[in-house]
Design a protein around this motif. Structure first.
Motif, PDB file in Angstrom:
ATOM      1  N   SER A   1      -2.378   0.784   6.174  1.00 11.84           N
ATOM      2  CA  SER A   1      -1.241  -0.020   5.724  1.00 11.84           C
ATOM      3  C   SER A   1      -0.453  -0.559   6.896  1.00 11.84           C
ATOM      4  O   SER A   1       0.019  -1.685   6.875  1.00 11.84           O
ATOM      5  CB  SER A   1      -0.325   0.820   4.833  1.00 11.84           C
TER       6      SER A   1
ATOM      7  N   ASP B   1      -0.256  -5.374   7.992  1.00 16.20           N
ATOM      8  CA  ASP B   1       0.747  -5.624   6.954  1.00 16.20           C
ATOM      9  C   ASP B   1       0.897  -7.124   6.717  1.00 16.20           C
ATOM     10  O   ASP B   1      -0.101  -7.827   6.677  1.00 16.20           O
ATOM     11  CB  ASP B   1       2.050  -4.898   7.267  1.00 16.20           C
TER      12      ASP B   1
ATOM     13  N   ARG C   1      -8.628  -1.886   2.794  1.00 14.51           N
ATOM     14  CA  ARG C   1      -8.927  -0.455   2.921  1.00 14.51           C
ATOM     15  C   ARG C   1     -10.410  -0.190   2.695  1.00 14.51           C
ATOM     16  O   ARG C   1     -11.027   0.581   3.417  1.00 14.51           O
ATOM     17  CB  ARG C   1      -8.122   0.346   1.904  1.00 14.51           C
TER      18      ARG C   1
ATOM     19  N   GLY D   1       0.816  -1.211   0.000  1.00 11.46           N
ATOM     20  CA  GLY D   1       0.000   0.000   0.000  1.00 11.46           C
ATOM     21  C   GLY D   1       0.848   1.259   0.000  1.00 11.46           C
ATOM     22  O   GLY D   1       0.354   2.334  -0.293  1.00 11.46           O
TER      23      GLY D   1
ATOM     24  N   THR E   1      -4.231  -5.519   0.996  1.00  9.10           N
ATOM     25  CA  THR E   1      -4.213  -4.179   1.590  1.00  9.10           C
ATOM     26  C   THR E   1      -5.341  -3.320   1.047  1.00  9.10           C
ATOM     27  O   THR E   1      -6.034  -2.625   1.794  1.00  9.10           O
ATOM     28  CB  THR E   1      -2.865  -3.508   1.308  1.00  9.10           C
TER      29      THR E   1
ATOM     30  N   GLU F   1      -0.420  -6.902  -1.508  1.00  7.88           N
ATOM     31  CA  GLU F   1      -0.888  -5.657  -2.093  1.00  7.88           C
ATOM     32  C   GLU F   1      -2.409  -5.716  -2.292  1.00  7.88           C
ATOM     33  O   GLU F   1      -3.140  -4.784  -1.964  1.00  7.88           O
ATOM     34  CB  GLU F   1      -0.165  -5.462  -3.429  1.00  7.88           C
TER      35      GLU F   1
END
Lengths: 380, 456
Positions: B392, B396, B335, B251, B331, B328
């Motif tokens: 982020s 993780d 969000r 992110g 993430t 990725e």
């Protein structure tokens, strides 16, 4: 009152067009030392006045070039010469990482340098005592009028002629501007000046001293160094015996610690113990280190009993007496581990292998202090 | 500031005020006693400063453990606010430098104000990383100087680049602003009757005489400084984005960050400038100098950068999928749908949806409406930084190291302090310095430049 020196003759005009025409006529009439004062830049005037193009760009270029060169050289010197440090496994001269800082330094030095150069070198500012200040002329051009003034240093300067010239052009409020006479009573030992100097002389070091030596050692600035923890060799408020360092709890054994089985049994130790370590350079070096740390304060670096404690603790006898030299290794080990007379046990401070290494080193010391003639020939 | 208009532009200044009238109207706030509204506003902002000072005092005395930052979320409000304020600052330089180079003459009326906002916003921004170091009385070590430890800073670290970028940005903005103020100080010096004011203006005007020989260099340096400020403003937010992009956190580790951050910065900055200008033109009777056309143009810029920001949001999602990187992808899904989804959707609503109303000319020129949208955009941009930083860090690579972030009252306190500082400085600015550039406005009034009849 003495005659005041003429600085210039000035006239005001109402519009940008008028001033443009006035400047053109002034140039045509052969005046060179004249200036046009206008509330905002009027375009084309610099051509009419035949001004040379500004050299500021060149200055910016030189300073900027200097800035970027300095930044790159400085960073290279720091990372390659003065304090080389491997960061992220990258080479010391990792130039792509230098780009941002080099760019910022270039912009900073070029901008600040150019502005300072413009103000100090091109304008010769600050200059608040210029004859034009505080005149009706400057007050008008600050607001909405367009002014022209021909300075007295002009080779064809003539006050009356210029006044006629301006009248013909339609200039208003034509006036002669005089130079202010220099004040003559500026003294080096002026009371106010001296008192400010003295104040600066006291305040600067005083403030520096207070900040660096007092303030930074006050809470909370000092909280990283003043922590609530027990330090070795310090007094403790918590424990009844007043020591911060604690002995192991009764009946427990620390990891890796092997209890001494001949505690108080010297004869058994002498019979049963022999040095398990080889007689090697490494072991002797280790023994020397430990001997110098733990034994030498009382016994001296050469085991002669030359204590460094200056009668704070009784002097031990020499280790080079016949008695000690004839002891077995086990006996010396026993004394270190168990203690003897007023010598305490070093069982807790020195681990087993190190104690045996010390024994070897004591043998080396004894041999060195009682060398025979045959040793010399042998050592050839 | 070309003399010739190549197109039929709307006049920068409405009506044809004379130079003396411009002097008069600009110096009214400086020559009159502050009114009730100004005093009330100053009382509010000072109160914010005071409340915030308590929070900073606690942070100072007990350390940054008072904040909500934790492990794994080591960057919380401190860095969110830092990026937010640096972003606000960007509008000023954009207006004063980039629009100057692009010969956008409508910038004249608002440039001075936007530059002042830049300086105050960068001051607010600098506050946060400075506090965030923990023992901020030792922040001098951030600069490479031959210190007693014989240590240098790490020139390969983005955090150090930040120190250079933000301090350079502040310094260059300040001198740019000051150079612009110099002729105005001279005009004020020659107008005022007050002795104290006169000596202050005299000191700052440095003895400016409005000489053509000086104006010539002055105009040159304005171009030079604008030329430097333009790449500088782009570099500052690029470097701020490197703080994230150079790391390996999912992110953050993306190449879209620099342009994305710069567009976001311009977006929030324009919203803030527009909001504050609405008040200033109303309060100080500057409606003919800061016109509705100015505000409309700012709103148009906001649609453009708002769409760039919206494009960046969608492109981040696309690249997350296209990269095939599990972390990725997670993430970004996290969000939009994870525990911080509320923040994400506030961001989308405020930043992508709300500026779309500006497509309608009527809404674009409605003052109450544009004010609300401006506030929305600022809220949205603050949440953008919150989303980037907190989501982020909170989730993780390893689920075992996940953790939530909850700000404490002290985090809010420092945020309130920064707003208090910004608006207090702004209020003091509007009462003490000319809010529009007197000499520039005089030069842009219709008929101010020679008609070339009698000229060359």
């Amino acid at each position: 009152m003495e005659e005041r020196k003429i600085f210039s003759v000035a006239a005001l005009f109402d519009t940008a067009d008028d001033i443009m025409r006035a400047a053109k006529e002034a140039t045509a009439a052969g005046y060179t030392k004249y200036d046009v004062n206008i509330p905002y830049p009027v375009h084309g005037l610099e051509k009419v006045m035949k001004l040379k193009p500004s050299l500021l760009g060149l200055i910016t270029f030189v300073i900027g070039l200097g800035g970027v060169t300095f930044a790159v050289l400085f960073m290279s010197w720091v990372t390659n010469v003065d304090y080389p440090l491997v960061i992220g496994g990258k080479p010391f001269f990792s130039w792509p990482a230098f780009v941002p800082v080099a760019f910022e330094v270039t912009v900073l030095s070029a901008s600040v340098g150019t502005v300072v150069a413009m103000i100090a070198l091109f304008f010769k500012f600050p200059h608040n005592s210029h004859p034009l200040h505080e005149t009706n002329y400057i007050k008008k051009v600050s607001s909405d009028k367009f002014g022209i003034n021909i300075v007295a240093v002009d080779p064809i300067f003539d006050e009356t002629k210029i006044k006629e010239f301006f009248t013909k052009l339609g200039g208003k409020e034509i006036e002669t501007i005089y130079e202010e006479p220099m004040p003559k009573d500026i003294k080096m030992f002026d009371k106010r000046f001296i008192s400010v100097l003295v104040m600066v002389a006291f305040v600067t070091p005083g403030a520096t001293y207070l900040v660096l030596n007092k303030l930074l050692y006050m809470q909370p600035f000092s909280w990283m160094s003043e922590q609530d923890k027990g330090l070795p060799q310090s007094k403790s408020e918590v424990f009844s015996d007043g020591f911060t360092m604690r002995p192991p709890v009764e009946g427990t054994v620390a990891r890796g610690f092997i209890p001494y089985e001949y505690k108080g049994l010297k004869d058994s130790a002498v019979i049963n113990l022999s040095n398990p370590l080889p007689y090697s350079k490494v072991v002797i070096a280790k023994g020397k280190t430990k001997f110098d740390t733990y034994c030498s304060p009382c016994h001296g670096y050469f085991g002669k009993g030359d204590t460094r404690l200056h009668d704070q603790f009784p002097k031990p006898p020499t280790l080079h007496s016949d008695k000690v030299r004839n002891w077995s290794d086990g006996n010396i080990y026993h004394v270190i581990t168990n203690g003897q007379n007023i010598m305490p046990s070093y069982e807790k401070q020195i681990n087993r292998d190190d104690r045996w290494a010390i024994v070897h080193y004591i043998r080396v010391l004894q041999r060195s202090q009682n060398a025979k003639d045959s040793d010399l020939t042998n050592s050839k | 500031m070309t003399a010739i208009d190549y197109t039929q532009e709307i006049p920068v200044v409405e009506g044809r005020p004379t130079a003396a009238q411009i002097d008069e109207v600009v110096s009214i706030p400086m020559n009159t006693k502050p009114g009730k509204i100004w005093k009330t506003l100053l009382a509010i902002t000072s109160l914010m400063l005071l409340v915030g000072s308590v929070a900073i005092g606690y942070t100072f005395y007990y350390g940054i453990g008072m904040w909500g930052n934790n492990n794994p979320v080591g960057w919380g409000f401190d860095i969110v606010n830092f990026v937010f304020w640096v972003g606000i600052g960007h509008a000023g330089t954009l207006i004063s430098a980039i629009l100057f180079l692009l010969r956008q003459r409508w910038r004249t009326g608002i440039a001075r104000f936007a530059e002042a906002m830049t300086i105050f916003a960068v001051m607010c921004a600098g506050l946060f990383p400075a506090l965030h170091t923990g023992r901020f009385w030792l922040d001098g070590y951030l600069f490479p100087y031959p210190n007693q430890n014989h240590l240098w800073v790490n020139f390969t670290s983005p955090l150090l680049w930040d120190v250079f970028a933000v301090s350079t940005y502040f310094t260059v903005s300040l001198i740019f602003w000051y150079v612009g103020l110099m002729p105005d100080f001279a005009s004020l010096r020659d107008r005022t009757e007050n002795k104290l004011k006169k000596s202050i203006y005299t000191i700052f005007s440095l003895g400016w005489r409005h000489s053509t020989r000086h104006w010539q260099h002055y105009e040159k340096i304005y171009v030079i400084l604008a030329g430097f400020a333009t790449p500088l403003v782009l570099s500052v937010h690029t470097i701020v984005s490197f703080d994230f992009a150079v790391s390996v956190i999912p992110g953050w580790h993306t190449t879209i960050f620099p342009p994305y951050f710069v567009a976001g910065a311009v977006f929030s900055g324009f919203a803030m400038v527009q909001n504050v200008l609405i008040f200033v033109r109303q309060a100080f009777n500057l409606k003919h100098i800061i016109t509705l056309n100015h505000l409309e143009k700012m709103n148009q810029v906001m649609i453009v950068v708002g769409m760039i920001v919206g494009y960046a949001y969608s492109m981040e999602f696309f690249i997350a999928w296209y990269s095939g990187n599990d972390f990725e992808m997670f993430t970004f899904i996290n969000r939009a749908l994870g525990p911080y989804a509320w923040a994400y959707w506030i961001m989308i609503t405020c930043n992508v949806v709300s500026p779309q109303f500006f497509w309608f000319k009527k809404l674009r020129r409605s003052i109450p409406f544009m004010f609300i949208i401006g506030v929305f955009v600022n809220i949205g941009m603050w949440f953008e930084r919150f989303v980037i930083i907190v989501t982020s860090l909170a989730r993780d690579f390893l689920p075992s190291s996940w953790g939530m972030y909850t700000p404490t009252i002290y985090d809010f306190g420092v945020l309130i302090f920064s707003f208090g500082l910004f608006f207090t400085l702004l209020l003091l600015f509007v009462k003490t310095l000319p809010v529009v550039s007197i000499s520039e406005v005089k030069a842009s009034v219709t008929g101010a430049q020679p008609s070339h009849k009698g000229g060359h």
